[in-house]
Design a protein around this motif. Sequence first.
Motif, mmCIF file in Angstrom:
data_model
loop_
_atom_site.group_PDB
_atom_site.id
_atom_site.type_symbol
_atom_site.label_atom_id
_atom_site.label_comp_id
_atom_site.label_asym_id
_atom_site.label_seq_id
_atom_site.Cartn_x
_atom_site.Cartn_y
_atom_site.Cartn_z
ATOM 1 N N MET A 1 83.247 13.856 57.563
ATOM 2 C CA MET A 1 82.015 14.394 58.118
ATOM 3 C C MET A 1 80.838 13.934 57.256
ATOM 4 N N PRO A 2 79.768 13.461 57.882
ATOM 5 C CA PRO A 2 78.599 13.020 57.124
ATOM 6 C C PRO A 2 78.014 14.160 56.295
ATOM 7 N N ARG A 3 77.460 13.804 55.164
ATOM 8 C CA ARG A 3 76.859 14.828 54.319
ATOM 9 C C ARG A 3 75.420 14.488 54.019
ATOM 10 N N THR A 4 74.703 15.473 53.544
ATOM 11 C CA THR A 4 73.319 15.272 53.128
ATOM 12 C C THR A 4 73.331 14.577 51.783
ATOM 13 N N LEU A 5 72.581 13.505 51.693
ATOM 14 C CA LEU A 5 72.534 12.718 50.467
ATOM 15 C C LEU A 5 71.358 13.110 49.581
ATOM 16 N N SER A 6 71.570 12.951 48.312
ATOM 17 C CA SER A 6 70.490 13.047 47.335
ATOM 18 C C SER A 6 70.129 11.609 46.970
ATOM 19 N N ILE A 7 68.879 11.219 47.245
ATOM 20 C CA ILE A 7 68.444 9.837 47.090
ATOM 21 C C ILE A 7 67.333 9.749 46.060
ATOM 22 N N LEU A 8 67.464 8.808 45.137
ATOM 23 C CA LEU A 8 66.369 8.482 44.226
ATOM 24 C C LEU A 8 65.717 7.230 44.778
ATOM 25 N N LEU A 9 64.466 7.342 45.192
ATOM 26 C CA LEU A 9 63.699 6.229 45.740
ATOM 27 C C LEU A 9 62.778 5.696 44.653
ATOM 28 N N ILE A 10 63.022 4.464 44.223
ATOM 29 C CA ILE A 10 62.210 3.850 43.169
ATOM 30 C C ILE A 10 61.333 2.797 43.831
ATOM 31 N N GLU A 11 60.077 3.149 44.014
ATOM 32 C CA GLU A 11 59.144 2.329 44.788
ATOM 33 C C GLU A 11 57.721 2.636 44.316
ATOM 34 N N ASP A 12 56.932 1.600 44.075
ATOM 35 C CA ASP A 12 55.562 1.821 43.613
ATOM 36 C C ASP A 12 54.538 1.819 44.744
ATOM 37 N N ASP A 13 54.918 1.390 45.935
ATOM 38 C CA ASP A 13 54.000 1.286 47.063
ATOM 39 C C ASP A 13 54.022 2.571 47.894
ATOM 40 N N LYS A 14 52.882 3.242 47.988
ATOM 41 C CA LYS A 14 52.802 4.511 48.716
ATOM 42 C C LYS A 14 53.152 4.348 50.193
ATOM 43 N N ILE A 15 52.757 3.235 50.784
ATOM 44 C CA ILE A 15 53.049 3.002 52.193
ATOM 45 C C ILE A 15 54.558 2.877 52.407
ATOM 46 N N GLU A 16 55.241 2.192 51.505
ATOM 47 C CA GLU A 16 56.695 2.068 51.612
ATOM 48 C C GLU A 16 57.380 3.421 51.455
ATOM 49 N N LYS A 17 56.873 4.258 50.565
ATOM 50 C CA LYS A 17 57.429 5.605 50.412
ATOM 51 C C LYS A 17 57.251 6.401 51.694
ATOM 52 N N MET A 18 56.068 6.265 52.300
ATOM 53 C CA MET A 18 55.812 6.974 53.553
ATOM 54 C C MET A 18 56.717 6.467 54.669
ATOM 55 N N LYS A 19 57.020 5.163 54.676
ATOM 56 C CA LYS A 19 57.932 4.620 55.694
ATOM 57 C C LYS A 19 59.325 5.224 55.572
ATOM 58 N N VAL A 20 59.795 5.390 54.356
ATOM 59 C CA VAL A 20 61.118 6.001 54.164
ATOM 60 C C VAL A 20 61.090 7.441 54.674
ATOM 61 N N LEU A 27 64.528 9.953 62.498
ATOM 62 C CA LEU A 27 65.972 9.908 62.763
ATOM 63 C C LEU A 27 66.622 11.288 62.697
ATOM 64 N N GLY A 28 65.837 12.301 62.341
ATOM 65 C CA GLY A 28 66.375 13.657 62.242
ATOM 66 C C GLY A 28 67.305 13.842 61.066
ATOM 67 N N LEU A 29 67.104 13.058 60.012
ATOM 68 C CA LEU A 29 67.955 13.135 58.819
ATOM 69 C C LEU A 29 67.328 14.074 57.796
ATOM 70 N N HIS A 30 68.172 14.761 57.060
ATOM 71 C CA HIS A 30 67.684 15.754 56.107
ATOM 72 C C HIS A 30 68.113 15.444 54.676
ATOM 73 N N HIS A 31 68.169 14.176 54.358
ATOM 74 C CA HIS A 31 68.525 13.784 53.001
ATOM 75 C C HIS A 31 67.413 14.177 52.043
ATOM 76 N N ARG A 32 67.790 14.512 50.813
ATOM 77 C CA ARG A 32 66.820 14.900 49.786
ATOM 78 C C ARG A 32 66.367 13.655 49.033
ATOM 79 N N ILE A 33 65.070 13.486 48.916
ATOM 80 C CA ILE A 33 64.534 12.301 48.253
ATOM 81 C C ILE A 33 63.697 12.712 47.049
ATOM 82 N N VAL A 34 64.010 12.088 45.925
ATOM 83 C CA VAL A 34 63.182 12.201 44.721
ATOM 84 C C VAL A 34 62.575 10.826 44.521
#
Length: 137
Positions: A1-20, A27-34
């Motif tokens: 069964m799929p699980r909620t992921l904890s994701i570390l997003l390492i990105e300096d571009d604000k637009i790219e962060k907003m795209k993620v 997509l209706g995904l509820h993964h946690r992003i730091v």
Amino acid sequence: MPRTLSILLIEDDKIEKMKVQRTMVSLGLHHRIVEANNGEEALNILKGKDRLPDIIFLDLNMPKVNGLEFLKILKSDARLKYLPIIVITTSSNYRDLLHCYEIGIAGYITKPLKYEHYSEKLKIVLDYWSVNELING
């Protein structure tokens, strides 16, 4: 069964962060992003955590500690070296791709120009890692 992921997003571009973030919502995904703005900030986040992220999304072109430098540091640390790292970058340089795989990444995605393609690629990666045995084990 799929699980909620904890994701570390390492990105300096604000637009790219907003795209993620936008992709997760659409997509209706509820993964946690730091988020971290560069490799140096990410290393500080990882050092201070008892619970490590399930996966790391990493850009290569960043200030301070860039993606390749971050990879080398991470893979030399016994506690952190098995974290799956997905490089998401604008670099379509084949040498960058090979070098990243030599260091030990789990995947490499070149950022597409169209948002729809970006969203499709991200969904595939997230679907895979949400059922992967390394994370679910």
